[in-house]
Write an enzyme that holds these catalytic residues in place. Structure first.
Site, PDB file in Angstrom:
ATOM      1  N   ARG A 146       0.844  -1.190   0.000  1.00 26.38           N
ATOM      2  CA  ARG A 146       0.000   0.000   0.000  1.00 26.38           C
ATOM      3  C   ARG A 146       0.888   1.253   0.000  1.00 26.38           C
ATOM      4  O   ARG A 146       1.993   1.235   0.565  1.00 26.38           O
ATOM      5  CB  ARG A 146      -0.879   0.001   1.262  1.00 26.38           C
ATOM      6  CG  ARG A 146      -1.912   1.097   1.246  1.00 26.38           C
ATOM      7  CD  ARG A 146      -2.618   1.245   2.594  1.00 26.38           C
ATOM      8  NE  ARG A 146      -3.570   2.348   2.533  1.00 26.38           N
ATOM      9  CZ  ARG A 146      -4.029   2.993   3.593  1.00 26.38           C
ATOM     10  NH1 ARG A 146      -3.630   2.637   4.811  1.00 26.38           N
ATOM     11  NH2 ARG A 146      -4.878   3.985   3.457  1.00 26.38           N
ATOM     12  N   HIS A 147       0.408   2.327  -0.611  1.00 24.94           N
ATOM     13  CA  HIS A 147       1.161   3.598  -0.569  1.00 24.94           C
ATOM     14  C   HIS A 147       1.408   4.022   0.884  1.00 24.94           C
ATOM     15  O   HIS A 147       0.721   3.560   1.800  1.00 24.94           O
ATOM     16  CB  HIS A 147       0.392   4.696  -1.309  1.00 24.94           C
ATOM     17  CG  HIS A 147      -0.982   4.915  -0.748  1.00 24.94           C
ATOM     18  ND1 HIS A 147      -1.202   5.576   0.450  1.00 24.94           N
ATOM     19  CD2 HIS A 147      -2.197   4.503  -1.182  1.00 24.94           C
ATOM     20  CE1 HIS A 147      -2.490   5.582   0.712  1.00 24.94           C
ATOM     21  NE2 HIS A 147      -3.123   4.933  -0.249  1.00 24.94           N
TER      22      HIS A 147
END
Ligand SMILES: *[C@@H]1O[C@H](CO)[C@@H](O)[C@H](O)[C@H]1NC(C)=O
Ligand SMILES: *[C@@H]1O[C@H](CO)[C@@H](O)[C@H](O)[C@H]1NC(C)=O
Ligand SMILES: *[C@@H]1O[C@H](CO)[C@@H](O)[C@H](O)[C@H]1NC(C)=O
Ligand SMILES: *[C@@H]1O[C@H](CO)[C@@H](O)[C@H](O)[C@H]1NC(C)=O
Ligand SMILES: *[C@@H]1O[C@H](CO)[C@@H](O)[C@H](O)[C@H]1NC(C)=O
Length: 464
Positions: free
Chosen positions: A84-85
């Site tokens: 995930r970012h």
């Protein structure tokens, strides 16, 4: 004389121990003071360090137990990581809610507590509309540091030589925060190896990393469907939520009627964002105790459960393409092991919580016996579907393939911790055992079939 000497020795040793003990306590207290007590309940707005507390002391620490292969005769040959970012700014919608709450409080809150003074005089509304979900500096660090830790865990895969020979592939969602995270990850590797002469490369692929946008059936049945999140709406008017709203209104000293669920949640987000972005224990956090935070955490989990998790079958099925793509890479690496030459040693793929949750759900992880609903908050106290634990910022799911004398083995790591497969007792099973477990999905789970809309003109198609 001997007596005095030994006494003074004992005293010196004792005071040394005491000084050590007190300095530990002092350090702990200092660290704790910067961390809101409710930080472990922030769900998808949570900090990665809350899931791996040892990183609070040393952000580059790797846990020794993970450093060893399943047996001494095995070597790691391929890594696919879905990440995930990193930490990001709030979206426009939440910035508006936070501003609404702030002005309400400036105008109407009567509390004279110290934290209220802090909010009114020292705290400034620093969130702006143009922040709209972008990656913050802390988010870049999340990925730089993760890259360095993964390079320490898997030095033969994320190596300087493999970087230079383009054997590591970077794939990302098209969103800015994801592209920026991918660049930060590469920067982390370059700094780890003192590489100064290499450019960045990444391939944007929304078919893989934003499949949810492209699954028309998901968009129609869930995303744009006003009744799909009914359980979340019902929970907003539940007794539990009402109680939290009243407690917050009491603490602020505003009339109950002024504080909606959205505004209550905005206060919770202000605490979460101030902490995630600026590492501050902001005065907003004083509005909540653990029992309030548990209710708000459940509200967020309910939403993810119905929109990204087990709530609807299409949520998990929308990730079929990503699932097949991961196993295609693993199959390829397995075939290449035989010829002694694995060409793609690592694939680093950056996406969203909305990428990871459907995939984890498709693979049957974190499935509770009883569905999460608006009426079973108490029953779900020990639920495994808990986004605070699974998908904080920079959450990552790693598929790690080992070459072993008895055949290839696969290990899963979620947020740098071993994730055991359901119904397989071996923590690092043979790859063929894993393929057998997911046989139905590997032979089916077709994105086109799952995601295309039923044609109303064709109600008799099955008879043709
Ligand atoms: C994205 O990945 C899929 C699956 O591997 C592939 O079929 C497709 O060509 C890729 N798209 C782009 C734009 O690279
Ligand atoms: C919306 O969701 C509800 C609840 O799951 C479902 O009964 C209904 O068929 C959905 N509507 C559409 C248009 O998909
Ligand atoms: C491994 O594969 C790469 C790419 O196909 C090739 O350039 C290289 O020569 C191969 N090495 C060996 C030892 O076969
Ligand atoms: C694991 O076993 C349980 C019951 O034994 C079954 O309900 C479940 O579907 C199995 N999961 C997988 C992934 O095979
Ligand atoms: C049937 O399909 C046609 C062409 O795709 C479309 O114009 C029409 O609205 C559809 N009718 C129904 C009832 O969905």
């Amino acid at each position: 004389m001997r007596d005095i000497l030994s006494k003074s020795f004992v005293f010196t040793a004792l005071s040394f121990v005491l000084v050590r003990v007190f300095s530990y306590i002092a350090e702990d207290a200092q660290v704790a003071a910067n961390v809101p007590q409710i930080a472990v309940y922030f769900g998808t707005k949570g900090r990665y360090e809350e899931v791996n507390p040892h990183l609070k002391d040393n952000i580059l620490a790797v846990s020794k137990s993970l450093l060893n292969p399943p047996s001494a005769d095995c070597t790691a040959v391929h890594l696919t990581a879905i990440i995930r970012h990193g930490t990001r700014y709030p979206t426009k919608k939440n910035v508006k809610r936070m501003k609404d709450l702030y002005s309400l409080i400036k105008r109407e809150a009567k509390s004279t507590e110290q934290w209220m003074e802090d909010i009114k005089t020292n705290w400034k509304m620093w969130y702006t509309d143009d922040m709209d979900g972008q990656l913050v500096n802390k988010g870049k660090d999340d990925h730089k540091h993760l890259a360095i830790r993964l390079a320490k865990y898997f030095p033969s895969l994320l190596s300087k030589e493999n970087l230079r020979n383009n054997r590591i592939k970077f794939i990302t969602s098209s969103k800015h925060r994801c592209v920026d995270s991918s660049l930060a990850f590469q920067q982390g590797l370059y700094s780890h190896y003192d590489i100064t002469d290499m450019g960045f490369n990444h391939e944007v692929n929304d078919t893989l990393m934003r499949f949810f946008d492209q699954c028309r059936r998901f968009v129609e049945d869930v995303e744009n469907n006003k009744t799909a999140l009914r359980e979340v709406d019902l929970f907003k008017s539940s007794a539990e939520m009402k109680r939290v709203q009243e407690k917050i209104a009491d603490r602020l000293e505003v009339p109950y009627s002024r504080l909606t669920t959205d505004l209550t949640e905005a206060a919770f987000f202000l605490c979460a964002y101030d902490f995630a972005i600026k590492s501050e224990n902001s005065p907003w956090c004083q509005l909540f105790d653990d029992s309030d935070a548990l209710v708000l955490e459940y509200k967020n989990d309910l939403k993810q459960y119905w929109k990204r998790g087990y709530g609807y079958d299409i949520n998990r099925k929308s990730s079929c393409t990503l699932f097949h793509d991961i196993f295609r890479r693993l199959d390829q690496a397995v075939n290449e092991i035989r010829s002694g030459n694995v060409t793609e040693v690592a694939t680093i793929q950056v996406g969203h919580a909305e990428t990871l949750l459907p995939l984890l759900t498709l693979m049957d992880f974190f499935k509770d016996e009883v569905p999460l609903t608006s009426s079973n908050f108490a029953v779900q106290e020990q639920r495994t579907f808990r986004t605070s634990q699974t998908v904080p910022y920079a959450a990552n799911l790693a598929f790690l393939l080992y070459k072993c004398p008895e055949g290839p083995r696969l290990q899963l790591l979620l947020n740098e911790k071993a994730l055991d497969f359901n119904n397989i007792s071996d923590p690092v099973p043979l790859y063929e055992v894993v393929r057998e477990q997911y046989k139905a999905l590997l032979n089916g789970c077709d994105f086109q079939t799952e995601c295309e809309l039923l044609n109303l003109n064709c109600s008799k198609c099955s008879e043709l």
